[in-house]
Motif scaffolding. Sequence first.
Motif, PDB file in Angstrom:
ATOM      1  N   LEU A  50      -5.681  -0.699  -3.074  1.00 35.50           N
ATOM      2  CA  LEU A  50      -4.288  -1.197  -3.597  1.00 35.50           C
ATOM      3  C   LEU A  50      -4.476  -2.135  -4.867  1.00 35.50           C
ATOM      4  CD1 LEU A  50      -2.060  -1.507  -0.599  1.00 35.50           C
ATOM      5  CD2 LEU A  50      -2.117   0.326  -2.044  1.00 35.50           C
ATOM      6  N   ASP A  56      -8.946   4.036 -11.093  1.00 37.16           N
ATOM      7  CA  ASP A  56      -8.032   3.908 -12.368  1.00 37.16           C
ATOM      8  C   ASP A  56      -6.562   4.173 -12.021  1.00 37.16           C
ATOM      9  OD1 ASP A  56     -10.033   2.990 -14.220  1.00 37.16           O
ATOM     10  OD2 ASP A  56     -10.465   4.882 -14.525  1.00 37.16           O
ATOM     11  N   PHE A  57      -6.528   4.591 -10.525  1.00 40.71           N
ATOM     12  CA  PHE A  57      -5.124   5.246 -10.106  1.00 40.71           C
ATOM     13  C   PHE A  57      -4.778   4.345  -8.919  1.00 40.71           C
ATOM     14  CE2 PHE A  57      -7.797   8.810 -11.725  1.00 40.71           C
ATOM     15  CZ  PHE A  57      -6.751   9.172 -12.782  1.00 40.71           C
ATOM     16  N   PRO A  58      -4.392   3.008  -9.022  1.00 37.01           N
ATOM     17  CA  PRO A  58      -4.045   2.242  -7.844  1.00 37.01           C
ATOM     18  C   PRO A  58      -2.688   2.565  -7.408  1.00 37.01           C
ATOM     19  CG  PRO A  58      -3.833   0.977  -9.711  1.00 37.01           C
ATOM     20  CD  PRO A  58      -4.422   2.388 -10.333  1.00 37.01           C
ATOM     21  N   PRO A  59      -2.837   3.095  -6.254  1.00 33.03           N
ATOM     22  CA  PRO A  59      -1.233   3.473  -5.656  1.00 33.03           C
ATOM     23  C   PRO A  59      -0.473   2.094  -5.596  1.00 33.03           C
ATOM     24  CG  PRO A  59      -2.900   4.363  -4.277  1.00 33.03           C
ATOM     25  CD  PRO A  59      -3.567   3.478  -5.103  1.00 33.03           C
ATOM     26  N   PHE A  60       1.092   2.382  -5.453  1.00 32.98           N
ATOM     27  CA  PHE A  60       1.897   1.300  -5.173  1.00 32.98           C
ATOM     28  C   PHE A  60       1.788   0.867  -3.755  1.00 32.98           C
ATOM     29  CE2 PHE A  60       6.256  -0.568  -4.232  1.00 32.98           C
ATOM     30  CZ  PHE A  60       6.192  -1.438  -5.494  1.00 32.98           C
ATOM     31  N   LEU A  70     -10.616  12.450  -6.104  1.00 36.48           N
ATOM     32  CA  LEU A  70      -9.080  12.427  -6.596  1.00 36.48           C
ATOM     33  C   LEU A  70      -8.402  11.188  -5.532  1.00 36.48           C
ATOM     34  CD1 LEU A  70      -8.354  16.036  -6.489  1.00 36.48           C
ATOM     35  CD2 LEU A  70      -8.275  14.640  -8.584  1.00 36.48           C
ATOM     36  N   ILE A  72      -4.530  10.424  -4.430  1.00 35.04           N
ATOM     37  CA  ILE A  72      -3.302  10.953  -4.378  1.00 35.04           C
ATOM     38  C   ILE A  72      -2.245  10.186  -3.567  1.00 35.04           C
ATOM     39  CG2 ILE A  72      -1.831  13.138  -3.966  1.00 35.04           C
ATOM     40  CD1 ILE A  72      -4.794  14.566  -3.702  1.00 35.04           C
ATOM     41  N   SER A  73      -0.992   9.604  -4.099  1.00 35.76           N
ATOM     42  CA  SER A  73      -0.120   8.840  -3.260  1.00 35.76           C
ATOM     43  C   SER A  73       1.239   9.610  -3.150  1.00 35.76           C
ATOM     44  CB  SER A  73       0.074   7.626  -4.245  1.00 35.76           C
ATOM     45  OG  SER A  73       1.127   7.987  -5.410  1.00 35.76           O
ATOM     46  N   HIS A  74       1.854   9.108  -2.175  1.00 35.30           N
ATOM     47  CA  HIS A  74       3.101   9.430  -1.744  1.00 35.30           C
ATOM     48  C   HIS A  74       2.986  10.650  -0.819  1.00 35.30           C
ATOM     49  CE1 HIS A  74       4.772   6.687  -4.595  1.00 35.30           C
ATOM     50  NE2 HIS A  74       5.936   6.826  -3.846  1.00 35.30           N
ATOM     51  N   ASN A  77       3.722  14.208  -2.209  1.00 42.43           N
ATOM     52  CA  ASN A  77       2.575  14.679  -3.109  1.00 42.43           C
ATOM     53  C   ASN A  77       1.323  14.988  -2.353  1.00 42.43           C
ATOM     54  OD1 ASN A  77       1.276  14.729  -5.788  1.00 42.43           O
ATOM     55  ND2 ASN A  77       1.117  12.519  -6.043  1.00 42.43           N
ATOM     56  N   GLN A  80       1.697  18.542  -0.915  1.00 42.68           N
ATOM     57  CA  GLN A  80       1.594  19.656  -1.809  1.00 42.68           C
ATOM     58  C   GLN A  80       0.394  19.884  -2.138  1.00 42.68           C
ATOM     59  OE1 GLN A  80       4.388  20.097  -5.718  1.00 42.68           O
ATOM     60  NE2 GLN A  80       3.131  18.500  -5.984  1.00 42.68           N
ATOM     61  N   TYR A  81      -0.533  18.713  -2.194  1.00 41.21           N
ATOM     62  CA  TYR A  81      -2.059  19.067  -2.333  1.00 41.21           C
ATOM     63  C   TYR A  81      -2.755  19.704  -1.374  1.00 41.21           C
ATOM     64  CZ  TYR A  81      -6.947  17.937  -3.253  1.00 41.21           C
ATOM     65  OH  TYR A  81      -8.075  18.132  -3.404  1.00 41.21           O
TER      66      TYR A  81
ATOM     67  N   LEU B  97      -1.748  14.622 -10.409  1.00 38.39           N
ATOM     68  CA  LEU B  97      -1.584  14.011  -9.356  1.00 38.39           C
ATOM     69  C   LEU B  97      -1.089  12.665  -9.557  1.00 38.39           C
ATOM     70  CD1 LEU B  97      -4.281  15.749  -7.344  1.00 38.39           C
ATOM     71  CD2 LEU B  97      -2.050  16.113  -6.690  1.00 38.39           C
ATOM     72  N   TRP B  98      -1.772  12.055 -10.200  1.00 32.49           N
ATOM     73  CA  TRP B  98      -1.316  10.742 -10.705  1.00 32.49           C
ATOM     74  C   TRP B  98      -0.057  10.465 -11.346  1.00 32.49           C
ATOM     75  CZ3 TRP B  98      -1.731   5.611 -10.054  1.00 32.49           C
ATOM     76  CH2 TRP B  98      -1.723   4.818 -10.940  1.00 32.49           C
ATOM     77  N   HIS B 100       2.503  12.737 -10.820  1.00 30.34           N
ATOM     78  CA  HIS B 100       3.557  13.019  -9.752  1.00 30.34           C
ATOM     79  C   HIS B 100       3.569  11.690  -8.900  1.00 30.34           C
ATOM     80  CE1 HIS B 100       6.279  15.746  -7.995  1.00 30.34           C
ATOM     81  NE2 HIS B 100       5.448  15.662  -6.692  1.00 30.34           N
ATOM     82  N   GLY B 101       2.626  10.984  -8.625  1.00 28.03           N
ATOM     83  CA  GLY B 101       2.817  10.001  -7.725  1.00 28.03           C
ATOM     84  C   GLY B 101       3.500   8.718  -8.384  1.00 28.03           C
ATOM     85  N   LEU B 104       7.361   9.467  -8.228  1.00 29.25           N
ATOM     86  CA  LEU B 104       7.542   9.371  -7.009  1.00 29.25           C
ATOM     87  C   LEU B 104       7.883   7.581  -6.606  1.00 29.25           C
ATOM     88  CD1 LEU B 104       5.940  12.118  -5.023  1.00 29.25           C
ATOM     89  CD2 LEU B 104       8.472  11.664  -5.021  1.00 29.25           C
ATOM     90  N   THR B 105       7.211   7.100  -7.377  1.00 35.82           N
ATOM     91  CA  THR B 105       7.204   5.620  -7.250  1.00 35.82           C
ATOM     92  C   THR B 105       8.175   4.921  -8.110  1.00 35.82           C
ATOM     93  OG1 THR B 105       4.667   5.182  -7.240  1.00 35.82           O
ATOM     94  CG2 THR B 105       5.936   3.298  -7.898  1.00 35.82           C
ATOM     95  N   TYR B 151       3.822  -3.681 -11.171  1.00 37.08           N
ATOM     96  CA  TYR B 151       2.920  -2.682 -11.056  1.00 37.08           C
ATOM     97  C   TYR B 151       2.756  -1.771 -12.057  1.00 37.08           C
ATOM     98  CZ  TYR B 151       1.645   1.934  -9.041  1.00 37.08           C
ATOM     99  OH  TYR B 151       0.592   2.952  -8.760  1.00 37.08           O
ATOM    100  N   ARG B 154       0.450  -3.282 -14.859  1.00 35.47           N
ATOM    101  CA  ARG B 154      -0.912  -3.016 -14.655  1.00 35.47           C
ATOM    102  C   ARG B 154      -1.271  -1.517 -14.786  1.00 35.47           C
ATOM    103  NH1 ARG B 154      -2.860  -4.074  -8.797  1.00 35.47           N
ATOM    104  NH2 ARG B 154      -2.803  -1.894  -8.615  1.00 35.47           N
ATOM    105  N   ASP B 158      -4.534  -0.632 -16.932  1.00 34.91           N
ATOM    106  CA  ASP B 158      -5.635  -0.111 -16.510  1.00 34.91           C
ATOM    107  C   ASP B 158      -5.929   1.487 -17.036  1.00 34.91           C
ATOM    108  OD1 ASP B 158      -5.962  -2.211 -14.788  1.00 34.91           O
ATOM    109  OD2 ASP B 158      -5.383  -1.202 -13.049  1.00 34.91           O
ATOM    110  N   PRO B 160      -7.222   4.282 -18.672  1.00 39.79           N
ATOM    111  CA  PRO B 160      -8.357   4.465 -19.500  1.00 39.79           C
ATOM    112  C   PRO B 160      -8.106   4.750 -20.946  1.00 39.79           C
ATOM    113  CG  PRO B 160      -8.545   5.475 -17.090  1.00 39.79           C
ATOM    114  CD  PRO B 160      -7.345   5.088 -17.611  1.00 39.79           C
TER     115      PRO B 160
END
Lengths: 244, 244
Positions: A50, A56-60, A70, A72-74, A77, A80-81, B97-98, B100-101, B104-105, B151, B154, B158, B160
């Motif tokens: 977090l 590079d893909f920090p979830p909320f 990979l 993947i948050s939520h 999502n 679905q993956y 995937l990022w 879509h996450g 959803l946020t 969020y 950031r 972040d 890239p």
Amino acid sequence: MRYELYYWPEIPGRGEFIRLALEAGGADYIDVGNRSEEQGWGIAAIETFLGGEVTDFPPFAPPFLKAGELVISHVANILQYLGPRLGLWPGDEANRLWAHGLQLTIADFTAEAHDLHHPLGPGLYYEDQQEEAARRARQFISERLPKFLGYFERVLIDNPAGERHLVGETLTTVDLSLFHVVEGLRYALPNAMAEAEQEAPRVIALHDRVRDIPRIAEYLASDRRQPFSEEGLFRHYPELDSDG
Amino acid sequence: MRYELYYWPEIPGRGEFIRLALEAGGADYIDVGNRSEEQGWGIAAIETFLGGEVTDFPPFAPPFLKAGELVISHVANILQYLGPRLGLWPGDEANRLWAHGLQLTIADFTAEAHDLHHPLGPGLYYEDQQEEAARRARQFISERLPKFLGYFERVLIDNPAGERHLVGETLTTVDLSLFHVVEGLRYALPNAMAEAEQEAPRVIALHDRVRDIPRIAEYLASDRRQPFSEEGLFRHYPELDSDG
């Protein structure tokens, strides 16, 4: 592939929707939050993600899934993956879009089931919003609970492939997730749910079929299944339930 | 393909996230709710779908999109479908995937912005939950608004590929949606937003770039853009805002 599920320990919470899919699909996974910090897992591992220190893909917020590189948050999502990879997702486009829409409807239903004990938001304790929760719970029980259950009942009735599943003729993550919502609501609001269930017999029959799937039955009896409690998403405060 | 967007008339609401994508992508679409019932559109057309009379896939609620024979519900599901078709979606799997996450946020952020004026749920008028709304709004302004904006700030830092976009180096539906959240919050809570924006300069710079995209600028000046009001998702009740 060994999946890593990142979710808070000791509660089913929103992580449970992911666990049920991983268990039903026979997947190899680590339930990171419930593993020991000494081994590099636990809450510290969740917070590292977090904090954005390792991705590079920090979830909320949790839950999120690590699948190889990979992140993947939520819930919707992630499912679905995972769904297609675990044999728990429909094959054709119309049903895939339908399944994801239903999964998001379950997310909305779940959010309302959470908010009935936290109507003023996540920043205050239940004890600091108890009166407001009582008002919101009455609304939820009289209007929203029957509306959502009635919706899923009709989805089962209308399924052109028959009423054994929400989508198509095979088990999907949507069936597993609705099973968990029924479990959670029975824990949280036993009186209200006993009444509401009478109008949704197909939803309950689906719940019972999911419960009896061998992999799910084995999981539910294991110590991998976290108990419901008043720390989680579905909470049992008797004063919020209807009279029995 | 002429898309049909089904959403309540005369408000931006959750339909606006879809309109912005359709407009930015130069799509041919019908905004069903805002068309005349005499021609077979309007609220009656929406309710026919919700009633399940014309589809095996009846959505729980608007917005939903009809694309040929497909019916797709929920903002994030619709944008995931439209994004690649309108050139507003990343190409590689990790970024998809990022995206879509993040979408959803934004849905979660939007739901909290709605609930600040409806903390006891959608079944009661604002006037019947005004005191509770005042408490929830204070929580939202002091904790949730800065947390969400921080969020996304950031995420831009972040990225890239640089801080011009939330995902990768091209415009996606996520950028368009965050633009709309900023617009909505400026309308709803002008004082609180003026303060919160100071901590999120990159979010505001992104908002400004989206506003100036020629197709978006043309749309915003057109009568296809519905005005904010106290019937919608983002509502301006001065008593809920912070002091200026």
